[in-house]
Design an enzyme around this catalytic site. Structure first.
Site, PDB file in Angstrom:
ATOM      1  N   ALA A 129       0.833  -1.203   0.000  1.00  0.00           N
ATOM      2  CA  ALA A 129       0.000   0.000   0.000  1.00  0.00           C
ATOM      3  C   ALA A 129       0.871   1.258   0.000  1.00  0.00           C
ATOM      4  CB  ALA A 129      -0.920   0.001   1.214  1.00  0.00           C
ATOM      5  N   HIS A 439       4.863   0.101  11.233  1.00  0.00           N
ATOM      6  CA  HIS A 439       5.105   1.406  10.622  1.00  0.00           C
ATOM      7  C   HIS A 439       5.848   2.342  11.586  1.00  0.00           C
ATOM      8  CE1 HIS A 439       1.350   0.726   7.834  1.00  0.00           C
ATOM      9  NE2 HIS A 439       2.380  -0.039   7.518  1.00  0.00           N
ATOM     10  N   THR A 485       5.738   3.913   3.544  1.00  0.00           N
ATOM     11  CA  THR A 485       6.831   3.536   2.652  1.00  0.00           C
ATOM     12  C   THR A 485       7.023   4.521   1.509  1.00  0.00           C
ATOM     13  OG1 THR A 485       6.532   1.201   3.185  1.00  0.00           O
ATOM     14  CG2 THR A 485       7.760   1.710   1.197  1.00  0.00           C
TER      15      THR A 485
END
Length: 514
Positions: A129, A439, A485
């Site tokens: 994603a 994350h 990312t």
């Protein structure tokens, strides 16, 4: 004899998407630069750095995941069967948990803080994603952020149309939009999730890993070499500047020095500050502002749909293309980011008492932005060592009243979304153990000025240490709810361009001068 060179122009530590981005941009913009990339884990795929989901044989895929689990391979916390349960410490396939120091007395901690050790890093195991940050997620002092994000899309191979032909994709998105879009501007409305995925000529999906970021330009670069099973134990510092790395060959146990004009540490948001700490590089903000994205999940069965024909159901471990992946963007008014995907595509098992008809049950996840705190941090203990012989980690992490309020709002919102999509499964949503998002951010954060609250400048060069750059999610200075990312790769592009532009200004390594 050492398998490592005596000197290079650029030494990169870590082969995840940001380390790969440095290699890619330098190969494109400074093709004569000699680059060495060091990765602590083994090569588990062909090409190196590929996503393990692309391995069609389930046994070979499981083998690649196990080899990525470093010192955690075989642990009871890895690959446990069944759905996630409250209070359970479990790592996803291909990752392993921090063994201790993850929760200190009186704090919430990050009980499932996890790592991967393999060529490609976490990009060999991620969901792909790549949403763009919005509102307060954006880094306001970078005027070129959108152009950098465009470059990130290029390097990661981001698309938005991979699932357009899936029969339930439009239906899921329409139902979500009816519940969400009123009052939102276009960029914040429900839409296709940007994904790092492309489709082969035979129609099969190929998920991007670091191999896509490297691209042929790196693989065919005669001046680039990747060294796996190579632990960088410290950055070499002379006259207050970076001059190379000390690397331990995990195949032999021998330690070697590799001199370099420039060093890029792109390990991850926990191990990058660890390498700097072990090197004696300890600015006040190092490891500070550690943040994760608290995650609320739920599942719903689609209403009024027929299950797909049996011949459309994908093989075990692959994706059955039925309802795809939809995105509910973050807004400052609703400070969470929604990722809605069919359950068999989710890396988090949510339901075990209900047979999953591929595509007919969707998993809903809301990621919450953290209330950033100086005291949330990773600290290092010099007289204790981890499984790699590096300074042991201790995670200080506490949810604030603001965080709890956002989580309460997310729980209420996800119930509404589940009812909009279909019939909720279970009595209530589930809050994942802290650290489950993978994350982690903020620990080597970027700043506009050297004010003691950041580690690096807007080009990712560490303050007051010329020649030393940091990369990865740890560089992101804002509280984000979206998957980080793409943003971290965009920041890596900026840093790599700075190196390419100024490489000749950095002193040549000793081996070259000799």
């Amino acid at each position: 004899m050492s398998r490592y060179p005596e000197g290079v122009d650029v030494a990169i530590v870590g082969s995840g998407p940001t380390g790969a981005a440095y290699a890619r941009i330098l190969s494109e913009e400074a093709p004569d630069a000699v680059i060495a990339l060091f990765e602590v884990g083994p090569t588990v795929s062909n090409p190196p750095g590929a996503h393990v989901k692309n391995i069609e044989d389930p046994a070979l895929r499981a083998q690649a995941q196990e080899r990525s689990e470093g010192p955690g391979a075989g642990s009871a916390t890895v690959n446990s069967p069944g759905a996630v349960k409250s209070g359970e410490r479990r790592a996803r396939p291909g990752t392993y948990l921090l063994a201790d120091g993850y929760q200190l007395a009186g704090e919430d901690g990050l009980p499932v803080a996890a790592f991967s050790s393999n060529v490609g890093g976490m990009a060999a195991h991620w969901t792909g994603a790549c949403p763009r940050p919005g509102g307060s997620e954006r880094i306001s002092f970078l005027p070129d952020l959108d152009e950098l994000l465009d470059e990130g899309d290029r390097l990661l191979g981001v698309t938005t149309n991979a699932f357009d032909q899936a029969p339930f994709t439009a239906l899921v998105r329409e139902r979500l939009a009816a519940a969400v879009d009123d009052g939102r501007d276009g960029a914040a409305r429900v839409q296709r999730m940007p994904l790092a995925v492309h489709r082969r000529e035979d129609g099969r999906l190929v998920w991007s890993g670091s191999d896509v970021v490297f691209g042929d330009v790196v693989r065919e670069n005669p001046n680039f070499t990747l060294f796996d099973e190579s632990l960088v134990v410290r950055v070499l510092i002379e006259d207050d500047r970076a001059v190379g790395v000390a690397v331990r060959d995990l195949r032999t146990g021998a330690e070697h020095e590799v001199r370099a004009r420039v060093v890029v540490v792109a390990a991850d948001a926990l191990r990058t500050p660890q390498v700097l700490w072990a090197s004696g590089i300890r600015p006040a903000a190092l490891g500070r502002f550690l943040n994760d994205q608290a995650q609320v999940v739920y599942a719903a069965r689609l209403r009024d749909v027929e299950p797909p024909p049996e011949d459309q159901v994908a093989a075990s471990g692959a994706l059955s293309e039925q309802s795809g992946v939809s995105w509910v963007p973050f807004t400052d008014d609703l400070p969470f980011h929604g990722q809605i995907m069919q359950l068999d595509a989710s890396p988090v098992p949510l339901a075990e008492d209900d047979p999953v008809i591929p595509g007919s049950i969707v998993g809903l996840g809301l990621f919450c932005a953290k209330d950033l705190q100086w005291e949330d941090r990773v600290e290092f203990v010099d007289d204790e060592r981890d499984s790699y012989g590096m300074p042991a980690m201790r995670l200080h992490y506490t949810l604030t009243p603001v965080d709890h309020a956002v989580l309460d709002r997310a729980r209420a919102e996800i119930v509404e979304l589940a009812h909009a999509v279909g019939e909720p499964i279970g009595d209530r949503p589930f809050t994942m153990p802290l650290g489950a998002s993978l994350h982690y951010q903020g620990t080597t954060r970027m700043g506009q000025a050297d004010d003691g609250r950041s580690v690096c400048d807007p080009d990712s060069q560490v303050w007051n240490v010329p020649g030393l750059f940091v990369a990865g999610n740890g560089v992101i200075p804002t509280a984000t709810a979206c998957n980080p990312t793409l943003t971290s790769v965009a920041l890596a592009v900026r840093g790599a361009r700075r190196i390419a532009r100024d490489l000749a200004a950095y002193p040549a390594p000793v081996a070259e001068r000799a």
